[in-house]
Scaffold this active site. Structure first.
Site, PDB file in Angstrom:
ATOM      1  N   LYS A  99       0.812  -1.223   0.000  1.00 38.75           N
ATOM      2  CA  LYS A  99       0.000   0.000   0.000  1.00 38.75           C
ATOM      3  C   LYS A  99       0.841   1.268   0.000  1.00 38.75           C
ATOM      4  CE  LYS A  99      -4.219  -1.752   0.083  1.00 38.75           C
ATOM      5  NZ  LYS A  99      -5.122  -1.560  -1.073  1.00 38.75           N
ATOM      6  N   GLU A 121      -9.872   5.864   3.028  1.00 40.60           N
ATOM      7  CA  GLU A 121     -10.705   4.783   3.556  1.00 40.60           C
ATOM      8  C   GLU A 121      -9.798   3.581   3.777  1.00 40.60           C
ATOM      9  OE1 GLU A 121     -10.318   5.197   0.320  1.00 40.60           O
ATOM     10  OE2 GLU A 121      -9.615   3.159  -0.064  1.00 40.60           O
ATOM     11  N   SER A 388       1.808  -9.746  -0.847  1.00 45.10           N
ATOM     12  CA  SER A 388       1.552  -8.304  -0.787  1.00 45.10           C
ATOM     13  C   SER A 388       1.577  -7.696   0.610  1.00 45.10           C
ATOM     14  CB  SER A 388       0.205  -8.007  -1.434  1.00 45.10           C
ATOM     15  OG  SER A 388      -0.812  -8.763  -0.792  1.00 45.10           O
TER      16      SER A 388
END
Lengths: 406, 279
Positions: A99, A121, A388
């Site tokens: 991210k 969010e 990830s």
């Protein structure tokens, strides 16, 4: 004989209106349109601005820790007895997942645009932590919208965000998950449009977000492609990633889309099975519709009302998917398959024991697909999987399911 | 475009007062009650009715309208039933223009052509679809205009001069000026700022300019009505419905009459305002 001209690239989308085939677009309230057009203009300039690219690359190296390693999972490979399995270790990034790649890029854009406040969010909290991190690093006040259900099941990440100085607002409307958090973030944005930058965490939303987030995440696939060529002297036979909104997946897929020999598989959250409504398999079990600024595959009822999905993993708990994935599915370039909660849980434990890596529940879905496919493939074949995120945030959820005292 | 809408604004101009536009959510709290509410609106003073189409994810709405949509969906409301509300209303009232307002996905799933055919057959005069900006005109706006249904666009404080031209291009019926950036039901804007914004939009179009977001009382309505061709009230009416319901969220004995009384009060405010142009 004339040679057949090579087909158009799979990597040239979206068009100028933000469409990938029928998917994508800009389905937003008029209040937001001027801002979205500004953002697009700023993004167009930044893409070709060497200074922007240098800052992005420097922060990638010294702040995120790029390039992330490409790791040959020897024991898992031997255990499964088939294809060689490589992990792209995005879980080793600063903040523990892919991210941060996108957050660094977007915060630099927010700064260029003169915005003074960041909203985001989050579902699993990984994007929330990454957003709060870059907001702290660049000195922005930051508000994170998070479904009340997710606030409960991802408590460690909530604490991290607060430590980093962000305000975490639990959202109670709907089921209190990622979809509801996104609605609330959009309401904040439409109210504070002049001052606020909305840092969307996945490759979805109105144009230019799906393209922009993909480009910031494509560093994963670009690095992995070069690393694998160096390690093995050839491309992988299969690339696998988990798909919620789909940012880690599009990040590793995109640089391989035009490599015809590379098969690509996206793994959706099958939850408790596809028969009822307790899953998040938007492509496998959904239909095209319009939500959160784009047309894409959605879980919805016959009246066009959006359903609440279910997944063991908060990060996959979203009833839609990025528009580029919808298009890649429709044209048949990428195959999308579901993995059930239990399979992901088993994969989580297997990887932890065999490789000493605690994966997040999101990539555990991808690992489960690797476990299915590797034994069917030859020993000379290669699977590349995007690992990830790391699973520290999930140990309480898993512990509860396994009946362990915490 | 539909004669009903144009005739209404012509008639109001002759009367020298702004239009009073009332919003309620179709199917809130149930089909029959909302049909009774709809039928009561014209005699309570509403000139134009905005019929809300419930959606599971109303991104531009505040808590009052979010809850109204949830009540309607829980009561079994669908887009087909909202169209049916209009059909039933039209059996008795052929004069009052109806504008359907909501989000695109239920229409997209219903099928754009099928929706427009039904809307036309049931006497719908206009559409407001929050998440379809001019960039998305091919989806619904152009097909609606081709069938003779008005496509009413929202203009906002973020709509600058250049953007205004784009926004007004395929707009018809009236322009809905959202008086502040934000979600429905926010605080009342400063009427003098609204007057300036209305004048700015009027320099680009001959369409009536109606103003909404934040109007809650007769005094608000009078103040905004003095500056615009129409006043839209939504969240306040929806909240009135909410407060008349039983604890379980079902219609109370006074739900319809309470809404009618509230709307009558607001109407006095609007009717007390004089159109600037008429003075």
């Amino acid at each position: 004989m004339n040679q057949t001209p090579k087909l158009n690239s799979f990597r040239s989308g979206p068009d100028e209106d933000g469409r990938f085939g029928i998917f994508g677009g800009r389905f937003v309230a008029e209040t937001l349109m001027p801002l979205i057009l500004d953002l697009q203009g700023e993004w167009e300039k930044a893409k070709t601005d060497p200074e922007f690219q240098k800052e992005l690359s420097d922060l990638g190296t010294h702040y995120i820790g790029r390039p992330s390693p490409l790791y040959f999972a020897e024991r898992l490979t031997n255990h499964l007895g088939g294809a060689k399995i490589y992990f792209k270790r995005e879980e080793l990034n600063h903040t523990g997942s892919h991210k941060i790649n996108n957050c660094i890029g977007q915060i630099l854009l927010a700064k260029r645009m003169g915005k003074t406040r960041i909203i985001a969010e989050t579902g699993a909290g990984q994007h929330g932590v990454a957003s709060a991190t870059v907001a702290a690093r660049f000195g922005f006040p930051c508000v994170i919208y998070m479904g009340a259900t997710d606030v409960e099941r991802q408590a460690p990440n909530v604490f991290r965000m607060k430590l980093l100085g962000a305000e975490v607002i639990p959202v109670t409307s709907g089921n209190g998950t990622l979809k509801d958090a996104m609605n609330e973030a959009l309401r904040d944005w439409v109210t504070n449009v002049d001052s606020t930058y909305y840092l969307i965490g996945t490759a979805a939303g109105p144009h230019p977000y799906p393209e922009m987030v993909r480009d910031f995440q494509s560093v994963i696939g670009i690095e992995a492609r070069a690393q694998l060529l160096e390690a093995e002297g050839r491309l992988p036979d299969l690339v696998i990633a988990a798909v919620g909104g789909g940012s880690n997946a599009i990040g590793i897929f995109h640089p391989f889309l035009d490599d015809e020999s590379v098969k690509i598989v996206g793994v959706e959250a099958g939850g408790r099975g596809l028969q009822g409504e307790e899953h998040c398999a938007s492509i496998t079990a959904g239909t095209p519709g319009v939500l959160h600024g784009n047309r894409t595959y959605l879980l919805q009822n016959p009246d066009g009302q959006i359903l609440e999905g279910h997944s063991i993993s908060a990060g996959l708990d979203y009833p839609g998917i990025g528009p580029e994935h919808s298009w890649l599915h429709d044209i048949g370039r990428v195959e999308y398959v579901p993995i059930m909660d239990q399979e992901a849980l088993d994969a989580f434990q297997l990887l932890t024991r065999l490789e000493g890596i605690i994966p997040a529940l999101e990539p555990s879905h991808a690992i489960a697909e690797v476990i299915k496919r590797a034994p069917q493939m030859g020993k000379e074949e290669i699977i590349l999987m995007n690992l990830s995120g790391r699973g520290d945030k999930d140990i309480f959820t898993v512990g509860k399911i396994l009946g362990m005292e915490m | 475009m539909t004669a009903r809408m144009d005739q209404k604004f012509v008639a109001l101009k002759q009367e020298g007062r702004p239009a009073f536009i009332t919003y309620f959510m179709g199917g809130d709290p149930d089909f029959e009650t909302s049909l009774s509410i709809m039928k009561a609106l014209p005699s309570a003073g509403a000139d134009i009715i905005e019929l809300g189409m419930p959606f599971s994810d109303p991104m531009a709405d505040g808590p009052a309208i979010q809850l109204a949509g949830q009540r309607a969906l829980k009561g079994g409301q669908t887009l087909a039933k909202t169209l049916d509300l209009a059909k039933r209303f039209r059996e008795e009232d052929q004069e009052t223009p109806i504008v359907m307002m909501g989000y695109y996905n239920p229409i997209y799933i219903y099928g754009v052509d099928r929706f427009l055919d039904d809307a036309l057959a049931f006497g719908i005069d206009g559409l407001i679809v929050v998440d379809l900006p001019p960039e998305m005109d091919d989806e619904l706006c152009i097909p609606a205009l081709a069938k003779g249904i008005n496509f009413i666009r929202l203009a906002t404080p973020t709509t600058d001069e250049k953007r205004l031209v784009t926004v007004l291009k395929n707009t018809s019926g009236f322009v809905y000026y959202v008086s502040m950036n934000g979600i429905t039901g926010s605080a009342l804007p400063d009427p003098s700022l609204v007057a300036g914004a209305v004048a700015r939009i009027k320099s680009h179009t001959d369409l009536p300019i109606c103003v909404g977001f934040g109007v809650k009382t007769a005094d608000h309505a009078r103040a905004i009505g003095a500056a615009a061709d129409g006043v839209v009230v939504g969240s306040a009416i929806v909240s009135e419905i909410a407060s008349s319901l039983t604890e379980e969220g079902a219609a109370g004995p006074d739900t319809v009459s309470a809404v009618a009384t509230f709307v009558k009060g607001l109407a006095t405010g609007v009717h007390g305002a004089r159109l600037v142009a008429a003075e």
